[in-house]
Design a protein around this motif. Structure first.
Motif, PDB file in Angstrom:
ATOM      1  N   LEU A   1       0.822  -1.206   0.000  1.00 49.60           N
ATOM      2  CA  LEU A   1       0.000   0.000   0.000  1.00 49.60           C
ATOM      3  C   LEU A   1       0.862   1.265   0.000  1.00 49.60           C
ATOM      4  CD1 LEU A   1      -2.871   1.169   0.085  1.00 49.60           C
ATOM      5  CD2 LEU A   1      -2.718   1.088   2.581  1.00 49.60           C
ATOM      6  N   CYS A   2       0.608   2.127  -0.967  1.00 48.79           N
ATOM      7  CA  CYS A   2       1.333   3.387  -1.128  1.00 48.79           C
ATOM      8  C   CYS A   2       1.368   4.163   0.188  1.00 48.79           C
ATOM      9  CB  CYS A   2       0.635   4.207  -2.212  1.00 48.79           C
ATOM     10  SG  CYS A   2       1.204   5.906  -2.379  1.00 48.79           S
ATOM     11  N   GLY A   3       2.543   4.641   0.549  1.00 46.96           N
ATOM     12  CA  GLY A   3       2.701   5.403   1.773  1.00 46.96           C
ATOM     13  C   GLY A   3       1.862   6.664   1.811  1.00 46.96           C
ATOM     14  N   ALA A   4       1.658   7.302   0.662  1.00 55.54           N
ATOM     15  CA  ALA A   4       0.819   8.506   0.614  1.00 55.54           C
ATOM     16  C   ALA A   4      -0.615   8.160   0.997  1.00 55.54           C
ATOM     17  CB  ALA A   4       0.876   9.142  -0.772  1.00 55.54           C
ATOM     18  N   VAL A   5      -1.085   7.013   0.552  1.00 57.76           N
ATOM     19  CA  VAL A   5      -2.435   6.557   0.901  1.00 57.76           C
ATOM     20  C   VAL A   5      -2.495   6.233   2.389  1.00 57.76           C
ATOM     21  CG1 VAL A   5      -4.180   4.757   0.503  1.00 57.76           C
ATOM     22  CG2 VAL A   5      -2.919   5.721  -1.437  1.00 57.76           C
ATOM     23  N   THR A   6      -1.482   5.559   2.899  1.00 58.52           N
ATOM     24  CA  THR A   6      -1.431   5.235   4.328  1.00 58.52           C
ATOM     25  C   THR A   6      -1.474   6.507   5.165  1.00 58.52           C
ATOM     26  OG1 THR A   6      -0.132   3.259   3.857  1.00 58.52           O
ATOM     27  CG2 THR A   6      -0.093   4.052   6.113  1.00 58.52           C
ATOM     28  N   GLY A   7      -0.679   7.495   4.807  1.00 53.10           N
ATOM     29  CA  GLY A   7      -0.677   8.765   5.533  1.00 53.10           C
ATOM     30  C   GLY A   7      -2.011   9.483   5.443  1.00 53.10           C
ATOM     31  N   ALA A   8      -2.663   9.357   4.296  1.00 53.15           N
ATOM     32  CA  ALA A   8      -3.972   9.986   4.117  1.00 53.15           C
ATOM     33  C   ALA A   8      -5.020   9.329   5.010  1.00 53.15           C
ATOM     34  CB  ALA A   8      -4.384   9.907   2.642  1.00 53.15           C
ATOM     35  N   VAL A   9      -5.015   8.000   5.066  1.00 45.71           N
ATOM     36  CA  VAL A   9      -5.973   7.285   5.915  1.00 45.71           C
ATOM     37  C   VAL A   9      -5.722   7.639   7.381  1.00 45.71           C
ATOM     38  CG1 VAL A   9      -6.721   5.000   6.709  1.00 45.71           C
ATOM     39  CG2 VAL A   9      -6.378   5.413   4.268  1.00 45.71           C
ATOM     40  N   MET A  10      -4.452   7.642   7.797  1.00 45.90           N
ATOM     41  CA  MET A  10      -4.133   8.007   9.180  1.00 45.90           C
ATOM     42  C   MET A  10      -4.599   9.429   9.495  1.00 45.90           C
ATOM     43  SD  MET A  10      -0.456   6.504  10.276  1.00 45.90           S
ATOM     44  CE  MET A  10       0.458   5.904   8.887  1.00 45.90           C
ATOM     45  N   SER A  11      -4.403  10.340   8.560  1.00 47.40           N
ATOM     46  CA  SER A  11      -4.821  11.728   8.774  1.00 47.40           C
ATOM     47  C   SER A  11      -6.330  11.825   8.946  1.00 47.40           C
ATOM     48  CB  SER A  11      -4.371  12.608   7.601  1.00 47.40           C
ATOM     49  OG  SER A  11      -2.967  12.663   7.533  1.00 47.40           O
ATOM     50  N   LEU A  12      -7.068  11.158   8.080  1.00 52.17           N
ATOM     51  CA  LEU A  12      -8.531  11.160   8.206  1.00 52.17           C
ATOM     52  C   LEU A  12      -8.963  10.591   9.549  1.00 52.17           C
ATOM     53  CD1 LEU A  12      -9.613  10.038   4.630  1.00 52.17           C
ATOM     54  CD2 LEU A  12     -10.098  12.248   5.703  1.00 52.17           C
ATOM     55  N   ASP A  13      -8.339   9.482   9.956  1.00 51.20           N
ATOM     56  CA  ASP A  13      -8.690   8.858  11.233  1.00 51.20           C
ATOM     57  C   ASP A  13      -8.403   9.781  12.408  1.00 51.20           C
ATOM     58  OD1 ASP A  13      -9.528   6.582   9.921  1.00 51.20           O
ATOM     59  OD2 ASP A  13      -7.715   5.434  10.383  1.00 51.20           O
ATOM     60  N   LEU A  14      -7.276  10.469  12.367  1.00 50.12           N
ATOM     61  CA  LEU A  14      -6.921  11.354  13.467  1.00 50.12           C
ATOM     62  C   LEU A  14      -7.813  12.595  13.521  1.00 50.12           C
ATOM     63  CD1 LEU A  14      -3.071  10.944  13.233  1.00 50.12           C
ATOM     64  CD2 LEU A  14      -4.465  10.404  15.240  1.00 50.12           C
ATOM     65  N   ILE A  15      -8.260  13.055  12.370  1.00 49.78           N
ATOM     66  CA  ILE A  15      -9.108  14.255  12.324  1.00 49.78           C
ATOM     67  C   ILE A  15     -10.575  13.909  12.589  1.00 49.78           C
ATOM     68  CG2 ILE A  15      -9.952  16.132  10.859  1.00 49.78           C
ATOM     69  CD1 ILE A  15      -7.166  15.939   9.395  1.00 49.78           C
ATOM     70  N   LEU A  16     -11.054  12.801  12.017  1.00 57.26           N
ATOM     71  CA  LEU A  16     -12.483  12.473  12.073  1.00 57.26           C
ATOM     72  C   LEU A  16     -12.790  11.197  12.860  1.00 57.26           C
ATOM     73  CD1 LEU A  16     -13.283  13.059   8.285  1.00 57.26           C
ATOM     74  CD2 LEU A  16     -13.778  14.623  10.184  1.00 57.26           C
ATOM     75  N   GLY A  17     -11.845  10.714  13.623  1.00 56.48           N
ATOM     76  CA  GLY A  17     -11.957   9.413  14.266  1.00 56.48           C
ATOM     77  C   GLY A  17     -13.155   9.166  15.140  1.00 56.48           C
ATOM     78  N   GLY A  18     -13.781  10.193  15.664  1.00 58.55           N
ATOM     79  CA  GLY A  18     -14.940   9.990  16.520  1.00 58.55           C
ATOM     80  C   GLY A  18     -14.551   9.410  17.870  1.00 58.55           C
ATOM     81  N   ASP A  19     -15.551   8.970  18.607  1.00 58.12           N
ATOM     82  CA  ASP A  19     -15.349   8.435  19.949  1.00 58.12           C
ATOM     83  C   ASP A  19     -15.016   6.954  19.861  1.00 58.12           C
ATOM     84  OD1 ASP A  19     -15.330   7.775  22.587  1.00 58.12           O
ATOM     85  OD2 ASP A  19     -17.300   8.609  23.042  1.00 58.12           O
ATOM     86  N   VAL A  20     -13.742   6.657  19.779  1.00 56.45           N
ATOM     87  CA  VAL A  20     -13.316   5.264  19.607  1.00 56.45           C
ATOM     88  C   VAL A  20     -13.381   4.460  20.893  1.00 56.45           C
ATOM     89  CG1 VAL A  20     -11.874   5.732  17.593  1.00 56.45           C
ATOM     90  CG2 VAL A  20     -10.869   5.830  19.872  1.00 56.45           C
ATOM     91  N   THR A  21     -13.466   5.115  22.030  1.00 57.46           N
ATOM     92  CA  THR A  21     -13.505   4.358  23.288  1.00 57.46           C
ATOM     93  C   THR A  21     -14.913   3.927  23.672  1.00 57.46           C
ATOM     94  OG1 THR A  21     -13.492   6.435  24.534  1.00 57.46           O
ATOM     95  CG2 THR A  21     -11.379   5.323  24.214  1.00 57.46           C
TER      96      THR A  21
END
Length: 146
Positions: free
Chosen positions: A52-72
């Protein structure tokens, strides 16, 4: 300097694709730039495997960190939303470049940069992937926030 330019400047300094995308958004998820660069360090070149392309990995991580919601308190719902966003980002990236795997992207070099990426004058293959991933994150954020 916009986020695509910021990500490209990291790439010009020698950071990998994942680091560039993740660090370009570090201010949005309140993590120091250096921490974002550390987190992404092992994900370049498809985590060293050509997958998996690192740019895609970084993009997914960024979305998760910004929009992750209440994961607990809502782990299943948060996970479901995160996977949906990841799939949508990967779908759009694949539509643009024909692949997700680093190895395939480097072989094909099917670069179809958007107008915004072309306007920045980015021509380096990985630079195009990085700027495009940043652009896709920004599009998905706008859609989510609308």
């Amino acid at each position: 300097m916009n986020r695509m330019e910021k990500a490209n400047s990291y790439h010009e300094k020698g950071f990998n694709c994942c680091q560039c995308v993740l660090a370009a958004f570090s201010d949005r998820f309140d993590i120091p730039e250096e921490t974002a660069l550390r987190i992404g360090a092992g994900f370049g070149s498809g985590a060293g495997t050509g997958e998996l392309c690192g740019a895609v990995t970084g993009a997914v991580m960024s979305l998760d960190l910004i929009l992750g919601g209440d994961v607990t308190s809502e782990p299943v719902a948060a996970k479901r939303k995160a996977v949906g966003r990841a799939k949508e980002l990967q779908k759009r990236f694949t539509e643009q470049f024909g692949a997700l795997r680093c190895r395939e992207l480097l072989k094909n070099e099917k670069e179809e940069p958007s107008e915004a990426v072309r306007a920045l004058g980015i021509t380096n293959h990985c630079g195009v992937m990085i700027a495009s991933a940043v652009e896709l994150v920004e599009q998905l954020l706008k859609e989510e926030e609308a």
